[in-house]
Each structure stands twice: as structure tokens, then as C-alpha cells.
Design a protein around this motif. Structure first.
Motif, PDB file in Angstrom:
ATOM      1  N   LEU A   3       0.845  -1.188   0.000  1.00  0.00           N
ATOM      2  CA  LEU A   3       0.000   0.000   0.000  1.00  0.00           C
ATOM      3  C   LEU A   3       0.881   1.239   0.000  1.00  0.00           C
ATOM      4  O   LEU A   3       0.413   2.354   0.111  1.00  0.00           O
ATOM      5  CB  LEU A   3      -0.881   0.002   1.250  1.00  0.00           C
ATOM      6  N   GLY A   4       2.209   1.063  -0.115  1.00  0.00           N
ATOM      7  CA  GLY A   4       3.143   2.161   0.077  1.00  0.00           C
ATOM      8  C   GLY A   4       3.037   3.261  -0.950  1.00  0.00           C
ATOM      9  O   GLY A   4       2.473   3.083  -2.014  1.00  0.00           O
ATOM     10  N   LYS A  54       3.572  13.559   1.116  1.00  0.00           N
ATOM     11  CA  LYS A  54       4.709  12.647   1.064  1.00  0.00           C
ATOM     12  C   LYS A  54       4.551  11.623   2.179  1.00  0.00           C
ATOM     13  O   LYS A  54       3.806  11.825   3.145  1.00  0.00           O
ATOM     14  CB  LYS A  54       6.026  13.402   1.233  1.00  0.00           C
ATOM     15  N   GLN A  55       5.263  10.514   2.043  1.00  0.00           N
ATOM     16  CA  GLN A  55       5.202   9.474   3.053  1.00  0.00           C
ATOM     17  C   GLN A  55       5.883   9.943   4.326  1.00  0.00           C
ATOM     18  O   GLN A  55       6.922  10.602   4.297  1.00  0.00           O
ATOM     19  CB  GLN A  55       5.876   8.202   2.536  1.00  0.00           C
ATOM     20  N   THR A  71      -7.269  21.034  11.983  1.00  0.00           N
ATOM     21  CA  THR A  71      -6.714  20.250  13.080  1.00  0.00           C
ATOM     22  C   THR A  71      -6.126  18.926  12.624  1.00  0.00           C
ATOM     23  O   THR A  71      -5.146  18.459  13.180  1.00  0.00           O
ATOM     24  CB  THR A  71      -7.789  19.966  14.140  1.00  0.00           C
ATOM     25  N   PHE A  72      -6.714  18.287  11.586  1.00  0.00           N
ATOM     26  CA  PHE A  72      -6.232  16.987  11.153  1.00  0.00           C
ATOM     27  C   PHE A  72      -5.479  17.064   9.838  1.00  0.00           C
ATOM     28  O   PHE A  72      -4.759  16.153   9.483  1.00  0.00           O
ATOM     29  CB  PHE A  72      -7.423  16.035  11.014  1.00  0.00           C
ATOM     30  N   VAL A  73      -5.657  18.160   9.121  1.00  0.00           N
ATOM     31  CA  VAL A  73      -5.023  18.273   7.823  1.00  0.00           C
ATOM     32  C   VAL A  73      -3.511  18.196   7.984  1.00  0.00           C
ATOM     33  O   VAL A  73      -2.942  18.684   8.950  1.00  0.00           O
ATOM     34  CB  VAL A  73      -5.433  19.583   7.131  1.00  0.00           C
ATOM     35  N   GLY A  74      -2.844  17.563   7.040  1.00  0.00           N
ATOM     36  CA  GLY A  74      -1.396  17.482   7.089  1.00  0.00           C
ATOM     37  C   GLY A  74      -0.880  16.115   7.448  1.00  0.00           C
ATOM     38  O   GLY A  74       0.270  15.810   7.196  1.00  0.00           O
ATOM     39  N   ARG A  75      -1.700  15.239   8.042  1.00  0.00           N
ATOM     40  CA  ARG A  75      -1.238  13.901   8.372  1.00  0.00           C
ATOM     41  C   ARG A  75      -2.407  12.923   8.352  1.00  0.00           C
ATOM     42  O   ARG A  75      -3.493  13.241   8.828  1.00  0.00           O
ATOM     43  CB  ARG A  75      -0.576  13.851   9.750  1.00  0.00           C
ATOM     44  N   ALA A 130       1.501   5.980   6.630  1.00  0.00           N
ATOM     45  CA  ALA A 130       1.142   7.337   7.040  1.00  0.00           C
ATOM     46  C   ALA A 130       1.695   8.324   6.035  1.00  0.00           C
ATOM     47  O   ALA A 130       2.754   8.112   5.447  1.00  0.00           O
ATOM     48  CB  ALA A 130       1.697   7.645   8.435  1.00  0.00           C
ATOM     49  N   ILE A 131       0.958   9.402   5.816  1.00  0.00           N
ATOM     50  CA  ILE A 131       1.417  10.472   4.942  1.00  0.00           C
ATOM     51  C   ILE A 131       1.361  11.793   5.694  1.00  0.00           C
ATOM     52  O   ILE A 131       0.642  11.932   6.687  1.00  0.00           O
ATOM     53  CB  ILE A 131       0.577  10.578   3.647  1.00  0.00           C
TER      54      ILE A 131
END
Length: 231
Positions: free
Chosen positions: A13-14, A24-25, A162-166, A188-189
Motif C-alpha cells: 500500500l506504500g 509525502k510518506q 486540526t487533522f489536515v497534514g497527516r 502514514a502520509i
């Protein structure tokens, strides 16, 4: 018979995102408990999910599958997680977007079914966060007919940053009849704070969901081939 695209064998799934991409990862990820058994997962190599498992027999068995059963997607969060404070409607948008992306991408190659049948891959997926996670039972995706997916995944989510970015996610692919695990991954990204083309504060998360779905579908239908970068 499914049409296949030639590629390098490897089922994950990478992410291998283009340098100009707004996501990005991440460098690492913690497991959430969603998969229950992580003992067979190994550290991912370049181009793979951060933690992966692949049934070594899958390249020989892949052509026997022509259907997918996509289970409802849930959100697993820590009690003090930023995501726990996001409104129910925003959480619903997130799970629906990921579910819609999976149906759209997998539906290009497989018949999407609601019940286990011979030749069916069962897809279990969750949006996750690490440690002490509990499933948010009030936030589960629902089955969307393939004809409605395209419009659904283009809907713009609204909300805070609050959650955007990861985004972290876990996936397990199982033979729907035997229950045998075919593949599993934890990844995770992170966003790169790009403002070019952004229409929503959730854009980087949704891009991650779309990329995960694209890569998972490609690798399953191509018996483990690594997906090329999307232009």
C-alpha cells in the motif's frame, strides 16, 4: 479476463510520490490495533508502505480473484486526538471519501459485491492513529453504488485544519471465502503545506486516500506490480 499493466512485482500500500506532490510518506508510523495481528508485518522498503505483509503465493493466485468486498471504513482515534474533536459530519466526509476512492479504483478491475463469493477479495480499511485507539462506531462509511462514486469523491469537505497534514491508515486484504490473509499494510502520509490548487483544508488527506486506493488497486490486479506515479 482482467487487463493487466506490466510492472515490477511487489504488492504494498506504500507511496512513492512525485517530488512536486503536496503530500509525502511519513518517516514512521505506529500501529493502532485495527489489524490485531502485526507479527508478520515487516518494515517496508523504498516504494512500499512503512509496514507490510504480502502472501508469497499471491502472484500465483491473483488471477483467481475477480470481485472485491469493501467493508465499511471506520476511524480509530486516541481520546486526546485532534481528530476526536472534529465534527461528526467532517469525520463522515473523510470515511466516505476513502470508501469512494476504493470503490472507484478497485471497480475499474473487479466487480464490487456486498456478500462473500468465490473469487472475492475482502478489503478491510481504517483511518487510524496510534496507541490506545478505539473505533468511532458512529463514523462508518456506507456502500456506494459504483455509478455514484465519482460525484461523491469530488465533494469538498469543510472544516478546521486540526487533522489536515497527516493521515495514517491500515488495510488488510483477505480471501473472502477462506479468511486467509493475502496482504496487510500500515502507512502514514504528511502534507507539505502546498497552497497551490488547494480548495479545502482537507485536500492533502483526501489526496492521500486517493493515492492509497490507486496503488492498492493497481497492485492487486497486477499480481503485485508497483504502480507508476500518477501524472
Amino acid at each position: 479476463m482482467k487487463h493487466k499493466i506490466v510492472g515490477v512485482l511487489e504488492l504494498t500500500l506504500g507511496l512513492t510520490l512525485a517530488a512536486c506532490a503536496p503530500i509525502k510518506q511519513a518517516q514512521d508510523v505506529e500501529t493502532s490495533g485495527f489489524l490485531q495481528d502485526y507479527s508478520a508485518l515487516r518494515e517496508g522498503k523504498a516504494g512500499e508502505a512503512l509496514k507490510i505483509y504480502i502472501d508469497p503465493n499471491y502472484p500465483q493466485l491473483c488471477e483467481t480473484y475477480d470481485k472485491v468486498l469493501i467493508e465499511p471504513i471506520g476511524i480509530w482515534v486516541k481520546e486526546n486526538s485532534d481528530l476526536a474533536d472534529v465534527s461528526p459530519s467532517e469525520r463522515q466526509n473523510l470515511v466516505n471519501h476513502l470508501h469512494g476512492s476504493l470503490v472507484s479504483e478497485l471497480g475499474k478491475y473487479y466487480q464490487v459485491v456486498k456478500t462473500p463469493q468465490p473469487g472475492t477479495l475482502r478489503i478491510r480499511t481504517a483511518i487510524t492513529e496510534a496507541e490506545g485507539s478505539v473505533v468511532a462506531l458512529d463514523t462508518m462509511s456506507s456502500f456506494l453504488p459504483h455509478s455514484l462514486v465519482i460525484s461523491k469523491i469530488k465533494e469538498t469537505a469543510t472544516g478546521t485544519a486540526t487533522f489536515v497534514g497527516r493521515a495514517s491508515g491500515e488495510v488488510e486484504v483477505i480471501d473472502a471465502m477462506t479468511g486467509e490473509r493475502i496482504a496487510a499494510a500500515v502507512d502514514a502520509i504528511v502534507g507539505t503545506k502546498s497552497v497551490f490548487g488547494v480548495t479545502s483544508k482537507w485536500d492533502d488527506v483526501n489526496r492521500a486516500f486517493d493515492d492509497w486506493s490507486y496503488r492498492l488497486a493497481y497492485r492487486l490486479v497486477n499480481c503485485g506490480a508497483i504502480a507508476p506515479e500518477q501524472e
